[in-house]
Design a protein around this motif. Structure first.
Motif: not given
Length: 174
Positions: A50-77
């Motif tokens: 997992a890695r991140w970076g700052g950009h002028p109008t957004y911050d980015r989070l990247v989760i690196d995967l190997k062997g395909g893409l699973p289902s992902v849910t993003v939930t406010p808690v």
């Protein structure tokens, strides 16, 4: 007396019928292994970083995967906890997102971690303030992200290599 050719034909026909009957009742893995090939298996996608970076109008989070893409849910808690124990995650913030990947694992079949990213990290970006790996259990890998303000975000996937991306919008900081 049976003619040798008829005897041979009967033996070959019986062998073909017997083999055909056995292949119909044998499990696919047995016939595949008997043919000298490994049985087909579905591979669980692995979360490797997992890695991140700052950009002028957004911050980015990247989760690196190997062997395909699973289902992902993003939930406010309302708060972040570690899966299994329920203990609170020590990340400062007023707003939190739980990012859950399934099916996925951050470990190999022998139980060794394949995840090389941070387990708990304070982050000094305009929007993203912290990230934690909060779970890797029974086909689920979970992250928690912390924010000072309520995040507006968008998600998408990228390929070659496979990645799950979350962008968190903020005002222009240039």
């Amino acid at each position: 007396m049976i003619h040798p050719r008829l005897h041979r034909l009967t033996a070959v026909t019986s062998g073909v019928l017997l083999a055909a009957g056995l292949s119909l009742v044998a499990p696919a893995s047995a016939t595949t292994a008997a043919a000298g090939r490994a049985p087909a298996q579905t591979q669980t996608p692995l979360v490797v970083n997992a890695r991140w970076g700052g950009h002028p109008t957004y911050d980015r989070l990247v989760i690196d995967l190997k062997g395909g893409l699973p289902s992902v849910t993003v939930t406010p808690v309302s708060h972040l906890v570690y899966d299994g124990s329920g203990k609170p995650v020590p990340l400062a913030g007023k707003f939190f997102l739980q990012i859950r990947l399934n099916p996925a694992a951050a470990h190999d079949d022998a139980g060794h971690s394949v995840y090389k990213g941070p387990k708990l990290q304070k982050i000094f970006l305009p929007q993203l303030k912290g990230l934690a790996l909060t779970g890797d259990f029974e086909g689920y890998v979970t992250f928690g992200a912390a924010f000072a303000t309520n995040p507006y975000y968008r998600t998408f996937t990228l390929h070659s290599p496979d990645r799950f991306v979350v962008d968190f919008a903020h005002t222009n900081r240039c």
